[in-house]
Design an enzyme around this catalytic site. Sequence first.
Site, PDB file in Angstrom:
ATOM      1  N   ASP A 239       0.826  -1.204   0.000  1.00  0.00           N
ATOM      2  CA  ASP A 239       0.000   0.000   0.000  1.00  0.00           C
ATOM      3  C   ASP A 239       0.866   1.263   0.000  1.00  0.00           C
ATOM      4  O   ASP A 239       1.863   1.337   0.733  1.00  0.00           O
ATOM      5  CB  ASP A 239      -0.850  -0.045   1.290  1.00  0.00           C
ATOM      6  N   GLU A 299       1.350  -0.414  -5.087  1.00  0.00           N
ATOM      7  CA  GLU A 299       0.393   0.662  -5.375  1.00  0.00           C
ATOM      8  C   GLU A 299       1.233   1.872  -5.766  1.00  0.00           C
ATOM      9  O   GLU A 299       1.631   2.679  -4.937  1.00  0.00           O
ATOM     10  CB  GLU A 299      -0.474   0.988  -4.159  1.00  0.00           C
TER      11      GLU A 299
HETATM   12  C1  GLC Z   1      -4.188   3.223  -0.422  1.00  0.00           C
HETATM   13  C2  GLC Z   1      -5.454   2.401  -0.406  1.00  0.00           C
HETATM   14  C3  GLC Z   1      -6.573   3.277   0.064  1.00  0.00           C
HETATM   15  C4  GLC Z   1      -6.255   3.737   1.470  1.00  0.00           C
HETATM   16  C5  GLC Z   1      -4.897   4.429   1.531  1.00  0.00           C
HETATM   17  C6  GLC Z   1      -4.416   4.598   2.936  1.00  0.00           C
HETATM   18  O1  GLC Z   1      -4.248   4.257  -1.324  1.00  0.00           O
HETATM   19  O2  GLC Z   1      -5.689   1.855  -1.669  1.00  0.00           O
HETATM   20  O3  GLC Z   1      -7.805   2.604   0.033  1.00  0.00           O
HETATM   21  O4  GLC Z   1      -7.251   4.614   1.916  1.00  0.00           O
HETATM   22  O5  GLC Z   1      -3.902   3.687   0.866  1.00  0.00           O
HETATM   23  O6  GLC Z   1      -3.976   3.381   3.455  1.00  0.00           O
END
Ligand code: GLC
Length: 573
Positions: A239, A299
Amino acid sequence: MSRRSWLSPSLFSPWLTLSLLLTVFCSLVVVAQVPPVDTEGHPWWQHAVFYEIYPRSFADSNNDGVGDLNGISSKMSYLRDLGVDAIWITPCYPSPQVDFGYDVADYENIDPMYGNLADFDHMVAEGRKHHVRVILDFVPNHTSDQHPWFQDSKSSRTAPHRDWYIWRDGKAPGQPPNNWISIFGGSAWTFDPTTNQYYYHFFYAQQPDLNWRNPAVEKVMLDTTRWWYKRGVSGFRLDAVDTLFEDPALHDNPVLPGVNKQGDPNEENQYNTNFPEVHKELQNLRKVADESGAVLIGETWTSNVAQLDRYYGQGGNELQMPMDFMFTMVNKLSPPEFRRQIAAVESAHGWPVFVISNHDIVRSYNRYGDGKNNDAISKLMGAFYLTLRGTPILYYGEEIGMENNDPARKEDVKDPIGRTGWPKEKGRDGERTPMQWNTGPNAGFSKKDPWLPVPPSYQTHNVATESKDSNSVLNLYKKVLALRHTNEALLEGNYTALNEDDLNVMCYLRSYKGKAVLVALNMSATPQKAAFDLSKQGFGRATLRSLIASPEASAKGNEVTLEPFGLLIAEVN
Ligand code: GLC
């Protein structure tokens, strides 16, 4: 009765012993059938199809209105039939659920709302039986403010975990240390009166950032991934990787004109994202992953290919699968823009990873749909990202053409940013609604009213109904996925853009060892024809043989005819 009580000694008999040994032997055989490297020398994840599951919304086995791990286990044959090889489950660890699991309170357990570790083990075992691997979501940047580490950290300036988070004095009384804004609204600093200092949070105040400059943090996080690999996890989606480090000198970010949806000044995140130190940590995480043949998906919200490229690492020693989100930012059906984006990613030094939707962005059904031909467009997009060179990640429900169901009233919003940003920002509830399984109550997701409402479209767009309709979005996904699992040109082949001046038809060739598949996608609302000269690609007098086509699409010789939003996937002979 607990799941394991049949193992109690009183039940032991020679027959049971034999069948137990057979079961153990069979499960070993099943594991052995999922090798880390496939026959062409590719690591397993390059030929796999990944499927993202939002566990609150996939399947509810105990009918409390929220999905759970046993629900996921019960759908393994659905996933296998669809053509899924690995599921990525968004965070299912104990959490106060302020950010629906992205606020982790214990990294090595399961939130009771989703089940327990035994249910997790059962899910991994069910996955193995069905050849579906399990990928978890790892949240390295921040914990929940309820995590015992943070509770200790905030208790005093000399607490053992004080330096596990980022604490600073304010600039002046009542003023945060600098101008950094949380992307979820307001200052990125929250004052804590217990110790009269501010702590930093890139996301909600309930998600304090960990201090990755502290070696103890690094160690515990690496150990956590190892712990899950030993439990059968085949990898992690990492993440928010670009937010791990920030400027220790806390320079103010440059302020840009205008305000964002939360009403905060726009800022360039120059001093709190994308620090080079992140790459060292990705290399460390990768070393641990390599001990188990696991995959790391990132991500990676990048704005250019050079940035994306860096995430693969030198000689591929960081993320195997940094997600290409620039692809999702092509928000219209535009062959020239898609061509540009694919060419850019093709020029990077790693294996491409294509996504068209996820739990943070509006579903592709709405983003690309024109309101009249959404099903045809859904199929077109499915035929597109599933036939590109690289690994696709499907978001649950894309395969049945699920649409966004945004809340109509502020009081119905569950995602906090939808409440603070209303009405400009409605939050992310719309793309997180329950999976639509059938025409029964709550779309067959749960017997109880689900945590988010099911949109009326479930009556037509659901697994049961679409399974029976050969022309459904679901059947198109199944056909394309079946083809990509068996067709060498789709699995291994190069990508070559064709007819690059065509503004309406997106077409490309995937070719491998003298075999090729041609994909032609009409991204316009008018009928189109396209003819191909494939001599440069070594297929001089090629004729096309349709493999998968929309109802009115056809191929004759080297020419294809496509109805509005029609598609054709053809073998080149
Ligand atoms: C990432 C996740 C999102 C979350 C954020 C904070 O972007 O995909 O859903 O709110 O991280 O952890």
